[in-house]
Design an enzyme around this catalytic site. Structure first.
Site, PDB file in Angstrom:
ATOM      1  N   GLU A   1       0.272   3.571   1.920  1.00  0.00           N
ATOM      2  CA  GLU A   1       0.438   3.952   3.330  1.00  0.00           C
ATOM      3  C   GLU A   1       1.875   3.719   3.790  1.00  0.00           C
ATOM      4  O   GLU A   1       2.322   4.307   4.777  1.00  0.00           O
ATOM      5  CB  GLU A   1      -0.506   3.126   4.217  1.00  0.00           C
ATOM      6  CG  GLU A   1      -1.845   3.754   4.475  1.00  0.00           C
ATOM      7  CD  GLU A   1      -1.802   4.998   5.355  1.00  0.00           C
ATOM      8  OE1 GLU A   1      -1.230   4.943   6.439  1.00  0.00           O
ATOM      9  OE2 GLU A   1      -2.349   6.032   4.933  1.00  0.00           O
TER      10      GLU A   1
ATOM     11  N   TYR B   1      -0.910   0.178  10.878  1.00  0.00           N
ATOM     12  CA  TYR B   1      -1.280  -0.459   9.608  1.00  0.00           C
ATOM     13  C   TYR B   1      -0.123  -0.352   8.599  1.00  0.00           C
ATOM     14  O   TYR B   1       0.282  -1.335   7.978  1.00  0.00           O
ATOM     15  CB  TYR B   1      -2.551   0.193   9.041  1.00  0.00           C
ATOM     16  CG  TYR B   1      -2.867  -0.213   7.619  1.00  0.00           C
ATOM     17  CD1 TYR B   1      -3.481  -1.433   7.346  1.00  0.00           C
ATOM     18  CD2 TYR B   1      -2.538   0.616   6.540  1.00  0.00           C
ATOM     19  CE1 TYR B   1      -3.759  -1.820   6.037  1.00  0.00           C
ATOM     20  CE2 TYR B   1      -2.815   0.247   5.235  1.00  0.00           C
ATOM     21  CZ  TYR B   1      -3.425  -0.975   4.987  1.00  0.00           C
ATOM     22  OH  TYR B   1      -3.691  -1.349   3.691  1.00  0.00           O
TER      23      TYR B   1
ATOM     24  N   THR C   1       0.797  -1.229   0.000  1.00  0.00           N
ATOM     25  CA  THR C   1       0.000   0.000   0.000  1.00  0.00           C
ATOM     26  C   THR C   1       0.831   1.281   0.000  1.00  0.00           C
ATOM     27  O   THR C   1       1.951   1.301   0.529  1.00  0.00           O
ATOM     28  CB  THR C   1      -0.909   0.015   1.250  1.00  0.00           C
ATOM     29  OG1 THR C   1      -1.394   1.349   1.474  1.00  0.00           O
ATOM     30  CG2 THR C   1      -0.171  -0.406   2.508  1.00  0.00           C
TER      31      THR C   1
HETATM   32  P1  NAP Z   1     -11.370  -4.678   2.762  1.00  0.00           P
HETATM   33  O1  NAP Z   1     -12.578  -4.331   1.991  1.00  0.00           O
HETATM   34  O2  NAP Z   1     -11.205  -4.184   4.154  1.00  0.00           O
HETATM   35  O3  NAP Z   1     -11.223  -6.267   2.741  1.00  0.00           O
HETATM   36  C1  NAP Z   1     -10.364  -6.938   3.621  1.00  0.00           C
HETATM   37  C2  NAP Z   1     -10.656  -8.409   3.529  1.00  0.00           C
HETATM   38  O4  NAP Z   1      -9.790  -9.108   4.460  1.00  0.00           O
HETATM   39  C3  NAP Z   1     -12.083  -8.787   3.904  1.00  0.00           C
HETATM   40  O5  NAP Z   1     -12.516  -9.828   3.063  1.00  0.00           O
HETATM   41  C4  NAP Z   1     -11.934  -9.310   5.318  1.00  0.00           C
HETATM   42  O6  NAP Z   1     -12.927 -10.209   5.717  1.00  0.00           O
HETATM   43  C5  NAP Z   1     -10.604 -10.026   5.183  1.00  0.00           C
HETATM   44  N1  NAP Z   1     -10.004 -10.314   6.496  1.00  0.00           N
HETATM   45  C6  NAP Z   1      -9.728  -9.448   7.494  1.00  0.00           C
HETATM   46  N2  NAP Z   1      -9.215 -10.104   8.544  1.00  0.00           N
HETATM   47  C7  NAP Z   1      -9.150 -11.409   8.199  1.00  0.00           C
HETATM   48  C8  NAP Z   1      -8.717 -12.578   8.852  1.00  0.00           C
HETATM   49  N3  NAP Z   1      -8.226 -12.528  10.089  1.00  0.00           N
HETATM   50  N4  NAP Z   1      -8.801 -13.754   8.197  1.00  0.00           N
HETATM   51  C9  NAP Z   1      -9.303 -13.822   6.941  1.00  0.00           C
HETATM   52  N5  NAP Z   1      -9.740 -12.738   6.270  1.00  0.00           N
HETATM   53  C10 NAP Z   1      -9.668 -11.554   6.882  1.00  0.00           C
HETATM   54  O7  NAP Z   1     -10.057  -4.191   1.956  1.00  0.00           O
HETATM   55  P2  NAP Z   1      -9.900  -3.848   0.399  1.00  0.00           P
HETATM   56  O8  NAP Z   1     -10.139  -2.392   0.218  1.00  0.00           O
HETATM   57  O9  NAP Z   1     -10.625  -4.848  -0.402  1.00  0.00           O
HETATM   58  O10 NAP Z   1      -8.333  -4.048   0.229  1.00  0.00           O
HETATM   59  C11 NAP Z   1      -7.784  -5.322  -0.105  1.00  0.00           C
HETATM   60  C12 NAP Z   1      -6.341  -5.357   0.349  1.00  0.00           C
HETATM   61  O11 NAP Z   1      -5.601  -4.305  -0.267  1.00  0.00           O
HETATM   62  C13 NAP Z   1      -6.131  -5.171   1.847  1.00  0.00           C
HETATM   63  O12 NAP Z   1      -5.034  -5.958   2.214  1.00  0.00           O
HETATM   64  C14 NAP Z   1      -5.772  -3.697   1.985  1.00  0.00           C
HETATM   65  O13 NAP Z   1      -4.987  -3.484   3.143  1.00  0.00           O
HETATM   66  C15 NAP Z   1      -4.988  -3.482   0.708  1.00  0.00           C
HETATM   67  N6  NAP Z   1      -5.024  -2.131   0.141  1.00  0.00           N
HETATM   68  C16 NAP Z   1      -6.203  -1.498  -0.076  1.00  0.00           C
HETATM   69  C17 NAP Z   1      -6.203  -0.236  -0.670  1.00  0.00           C
HETATM   70  C18 NAP Z   1      -7.497   0.488  -0.945  1.00  0.00           C
HETATM   71  O14 NAP Z   1      -7.441   1.709  -1.163  1.00  0.00           O
HETATM   72  N7  NAP Z   1      -8.638  -0.192  -0.973  1.00  0.00           N
HETATM   73  C19 NAP Z   1      -4.995   0.363  -1.042  1.00  0.00           C
HETATM   74  C20 NAP Z   1      -3.813  -0.335  -0.823  1.00  0.00           C
HETATM   75  C21 NAP Z   1      -3.830  -1.594  -0.241  1.00  0.00           C
HETATM   76  P3  NAP Z   1     -14.330  -9.717   6.390  1.00  0.00           P
HETATM   77  O15 NAP Z   1     -15.240  -9.452   5.226  1.00  0.00           O
HETATM   78  O16 NAP Z   1     -14.702 -10.867   7.222  1.00  0.00           O
HETATM   79  O17 NAP Z   1     -14.015  -8.470   7.163  1.00  0.00           O
HETATM   80  O1  G4F Z   2     -10.526   6.750   3.695  1.00  0.00           O
HETATM   81  P1  G4F Z   2      -9.445   6.623   4.697  1.00  0.00           P
HETATM   82  O2  G4F Z   2      -9.788   5.991   5.980  1.00  0.00           O
HETATM   83  O3  G4F Z   2      -8.259   5.883   3.952  1.00  0.00           O
HETATM   84  P2  G4F Z   2      -6.682   5.797   4.234  1.00  0.00           P
HETATM   85  O4  G4F Z   2      -6.353   6.057   5.644  1.00  0.00           O
HETATM   86  O5  G4F Z   2      -6.005   6.628   3.207  1.00  0.00           O
HETATM   87  O6  G4F Z   2      -6.391   4.245   3.955  1.00  0.00           O
HETATM   88  C1  G4F Z   2      -6.897   3.582   2.797  1.00  0.00           C
HETATM   89  O7  G4F Z   2      -5.975   3.705   1.740  1.00  0.00           O
HETATM   90  C2  G4F Z   2      -4.719   3.053   1.961  1.00  0.00           C
HETATM   91  C3  G4F Z   2      -3.860   3.309   0.724  1.00  0.00           C
HETATM   92  O8  G4F Z   2      -3.198   4.522   0.855  1.00  0.00           O
HETATM   93  C4  G4F Z   2      -4.982   1.570   2.167  1.00  0.00           C
HETATM   94  F1  G4F Z   2      -3.808   0.904   2.314  1.00  0.00           F
HETATM   95  C5  G4F Z   2      -5.856   1.383   3.383  1.00  0.00           C
HETATM   96  O9  G4F Z   2      -6.133  -0.013   3.550  1.00  0.00           O
HETATM   97  C6  G4F Z   2      -7.163   2.125   3.159  1.00  0.00           C
HETATM   98  O10 G4F Z   2      -7.848   1.501   2.104  1.00  0.00           O
HETATM   99  O11 G4F Z   2      -8.852   8.069   5.035  1.00  0.00           O
HETATM  100  C7  G4F Z   2      -8.385   8.944   4.026  1.00  0.00           C
HETATM  101  C8  G4F Z   2      -8.043  10.301   4.661  1.00  0.00           C
HETATM  102  C9  G4F Z   2      -7.184  10.208   5.921  1.00  0.00           C
HETATM  103  O12 G4F Z   2      -6.193  11.192   5.897  1.00  0.00           O
HETATM  104  C10 G4F Z   2      -8.145  10.507   7.047  1.00  0.00           C
HETATM  105  O13 G4F Z   2      -7.551  11.117   8.189  1.00  0.00           O
HETATM  106  O14 G4F Z   2      -9.277  10.915   5.072  1.00  0.00           O
HETATM  107  C11 G4F Z   2      -9.079  11.477   6.352  1.00  0.00           C
HETATM  108  N1  G4F Z   2     -10.376  11.633   7.003  1.00  0.00           N
HETATM  109  C12 G4F Z   2     -10.932  12.813   7.386  1.00  0.00           C
HETATM  110  N2  G4F Z   2     -12.108  12.585   8.001  1.00  0.00           N
HETATM  111  C13 G4F Z   2     -11.189  10.642   7.379  1.00  0.00           C
HETATM  112  C14 G4F Z   2     -12.289  11.238   8.002  1.00  0.00           C
HETATM  113  N3  G4F Z   2     -11.097   9.306   7.222  1.00  0.00           N
HETATM  114  C15 G4F Z   2     -12.123   8.539   7.679  1.00  0.00           C
HETATM  115  N4  G4F Z   2     -12.058   7.213   7.496  1.00  0.00           N
HETATM  116  N5  G4F Z   2     -13.210   9.079   8.317  1.00  0.00           N
HETATM  117  C16 G4F Z   2     -13.354  10.433   8.501  1.00  0.00           C
HETATM  118  O15 G4F Z   2     -14.335  10.895   9.077  1.00  0.00           O
END
Ligand code: NAP
Ligand code: G4F
Length: 337
Positions: free
Chosen positions: A129, A151, A127
């Site tokens: 992050e 994270y 990520t």
């Molecule tokens: P998500 O919607 O939060 O999905 C996470 C998945 O992991 C869910 O299916 C969850 O199951 C499963 N999980 C969590 N804990 C587990 C455990 N202990 N055993 C088995 N499964 C478990 O995340 P996403 O947005 O699809 O992202 C997919 C991956 O990409 C994650 O690793 C995330 O950190 C990474 N990522 C996401 C972004 C983004 O912007 N979306 C960016 C960079 C990296 P449940 O349904 O049971 O909760």
């Molecule tokens: O939507 P966020 O919670 O996503 P964040 O922290 O960027 O993380 C997501 O992207 C990562 C990739 O860069 C993934 F790896 C990670 O798994 C996840 O998918 O927050 C985005 C921004 C942050 O700066 C947060 O402080 O929005 C700001 N924010 C402001 N108000 C808020 C809020 N975030 C959340 N969730 N809720 C608020 O009310």
């Protein structure tokens, strides 16, 4: 038939990736952790016919026995390791759980593949992050890492585990350094979905205002459908490697709010500073956005902007869905609920 195993299949990316792989003719297996409702998360939003094609294995990624058993039984051609505690905010409150799932879970995958299915090609969900307190902008594969949350730290451990196993044992393990990607099935706690849900509710007079934390934060937001295609491309590439997937543009949380309100015909104006900042309807003067300190993090990532030129050059990948389109599709989805 080519077999693929997806951990985290019930999450946002699992929803898009499972459809993509089925379309490409894969036999799709998914790991789902058991809950009292036997819920399959986002997969339940798929058409029943598609759902039936997915082979579910119940188990938790932290249980090395089940991870080993599944990999040994299936010996997938490709494995997409997406399972994670993925919410940055929660990782400050539950750092140990985040480390257990994200670090131990990833080690379980790496060890099981090494021991029982060394020909499997593995994708790891790293990520942006990991860049955290960014050392340069835009960020690319060579930018030094500086994680800012439990994270981010946990994902960096996963990233290095993959790289180390690849170099030590010659395994095909690739890291996708993905910037934020969102969609209609994004978890409701993430800021984009939270904003869209609130704006739709406000427009239907079901909610008075939206409360947010750090609105100065800037993110490089794309659509998940584009990003899962990039994951697949990484595993078709001639060798394992690390790739950034991003749009190359960024916007503040405040920009996202303005754009979402535009979708329901409301122009937002701003007044006040920091905790006293408010967003109001320029026409009616009604306050629709407030700041709540509860949503600030102990440390935040202030700005992310990715350079995806390596993925473009080597994989032929580029994002298709623009920021404005992303907000539009997410808002349309909420308004149709
Ligand atoms: P998500 O919607 O939060 O999905 C996470 C998945 O992991 C869910 O299916 C969850 O199951 C499963 N999980 C969590 N804990 C587990 C455990 N202990 N055993 C088995 N499964 C478990 O995340 P996403 O947005 O699809 O992202 C997919 C991956 O990409 C994650 O690793 C995330 O950190 C990474 N990522 C996401 C972004 C983004 O912007 N979306 C960016 C960079 C990296 P449940 O349904 O049971 O909760
Ligand atoms: O939507 P966020 O919670 O996503 P964040 O922290 O960027 O993380 C997501 O992207 C990562 C990739 O860069 C993934 F790896 C990670 O798994 C996840 O998918 O927050 C985005 C921004 C942050 O700066 C947060 O402080 O929005 C700001 N924010 C402001 N108000 C808020 C809020 N975030 C959340 N969730 N809720 C608020 O009310």
């Amino acid at each position: 038939m080519k077999k693929a195993l997806i951990t985290g299949i019930s999450g946002q990316d699992g929803y898009y990736l499972s459809q993509l792989l089925l379309e490409k003719g894969y036999e799709v297996h998914g790991l789902v952790r058991r809950n009292s409702q036997l819920s399959i998360g986002n997969l339940s939003k798929l058409d029943e016919k598609i759902q039936k094609k997915i082979i579910i294995h119940w188990g938790d990624i932290t249980d090395h026995c089940i991870v080993e058993k599944i990999i040994k039984d299936i010996k997938p051609k490709e494995m997409y390791h997406l399972a994670a505690q993925s919410f940055v905010g929660l990782s400050f409150e539950n750092p140990r759980h985040t480390y257990n799932v994200n670090i131990d879970g990833t080690l379980n995958v790496a060890n099981a593949v090494r021991e029982f299915s060394p020909k499997t090609r593995v994708y790891f969900a790293a990520t942006s992050e990991m860049f955290g307190k960014v050392q340069e902008t835009p960020q690319n594969e060579k930018t030094p890492f500086y994680p800012r949350s439990p994270y981010g730290v946990s994902k960096l451990a996963g990233f290095w585990t993959m790289k180390n196993y690849r170099e030590s044992y010659g395994l095909f393990m690739s890291n996708g350094i993905l910037f934020n990607h969102e969609s209609e099935v994004r978890g409701p706690e993430f800021v984009t979905r939270k904003i869209c849900m609130a704006v739709a509710n406000i427009s239907k007079k079901k909610q008075e205002y939206l409360e947010l934390g750090n609105m100065d934060s800037r993110r490089d937001w794309g659509h998940a459908a584009d990003y899962v295609y990039g994951m697949w491309l990484m595993l078709q590439y001639k060798k394992p490697d690390d790739f950034v997937l991003a749009t190359g543009e960024n916007h503040s949380v405040r920009d996202f709010v303005e754009r979402a309100f535009k979708e329901v015909g409301i122009d937002i104006g701003w007044e006040g500073k920091e905790l006293n900042e408010k967003g109001f309807d320029k026409k009616t003067k009604k306050v629709l956005v407030k700041v709540n300190p509860e949503f600030f993090r102990p440390a935040d990532v202030e700005v992310l902007k990715g350079n995806y030129s390596k993925a473009k050059k080597q994989l032929g990948w580029k994002p298709r869905i623009t920021f404005n389109k992303l907000v539009k599709v997410m808002m349309q989805n909420e308004l149709n609920q």
